[in-house]
Design an enzyme around this catalytic site. Sequence first.
Site, PDB file in Angstrom:
ATOM      1  CE  LYS A  77      -6.424   2.128  -0.417  1.00 26.26           C
ATOM      2  NZ  LYS A  77      -6.900   1.864   1.115  1.00 26.26           N
ATOM      3  CE  LYS A  88      -3.730   2.544   2.571  1.00 33.76           C
ATOM      4  NZ  LYS A  88      -4.463   2.417   3.808  1.00 33.76           N
TER       5      LYS A  88
END
Length: 340
Positions: free
Chosen positions: A263, A210
């Site tokens: 992400k 992320k």
Amino acid sequence: MHTADFLEVQDTAISSILAGGYNHPLLREWQSERQLTKNMFVFPLFISDDANEETPIESLPNIKRFGVNKIVDYLKPLVAKGLRSVILFGVPLDPAAKDPVGTSADNPKGPVIMGIKTLREAFPELYIMCDVCLCEYTSHGHCGILYDDGSINRERSVSRIAAVAVNYAKAGANCVAPSDMIDGRIRDIKHGLIQAGLAHKVFVMSYSAKFSGNLYGPFRDAAHSSPSQGDRKNYQLPPAGRGLARRALVRDMQEGADGIIVKPSTFYLDIMRDASELCDNLPICAYHVSGEYAMLHAAAEKGVVDLKTIAFEAHQGFLRAGARIIISYFTPEFLEWLSQ
């Protein structure tokens, strides 16, 4: 021209002709190593502590924030169209619900645990994932517990995050997905699930790669989760940090992650490919984040792209990079598109 030279030219011409392999719509589908299917999609849901809320998110076209009294009626037609999975994000609107340690994150009367129970009763076959983080519940808006100097207290943070994950599992979540990116939380969550006798029933989907960046604005509008001071650059990955991402992927796999989330997605297809190779025995999930979704809508509104065409192009790119699961705000549209 000699016969051998003529045959060589012919062979070159033969090998250069590819169009016969994709001149028909069905042939173009056959050229896909993977094809988009409804069961790949996970729909993000924002559930607030106002049981009767139904509020459009201005920066997220077609997306609303719901209370538990409204969410079932909203989901019924989507489940009928083939929705198989959702991921829940709790949104406490009451400022009194926030404190420095995120006490209300696993409040039995809070939005996530109430949401789990509501959806479990209404849709017994729906697969319920829960984002696990403290940012929505802390008074400072960071994803963990802080030292006095504002830096992350790793030990206290991962202990608290693991406790929240276990309580979501006890409430009936099928999957817990820690998104904080604080070192060591997968290990603590896995230990907590083992001690609770739930490790065999709950999937740990780690946001292992992320990245900090500029694509989360609409989400923070919806979740009221912006930091009140500083940023998250010291515990989320730098956008150019491929090596760090690879190390995080391997670490979380070794700590017991059952699946991996990358992400954002569109700008990080190289990381998605790395994940599919480094963690080749785990399912890889692409999270098409709020900013990416909003960008495609904005481009379509300007007439730059066709929304359906560009959405397919983006999501097919995730499959090509190695994803098997996609968290997407486009899920309702794909439930329609994949039925046509």
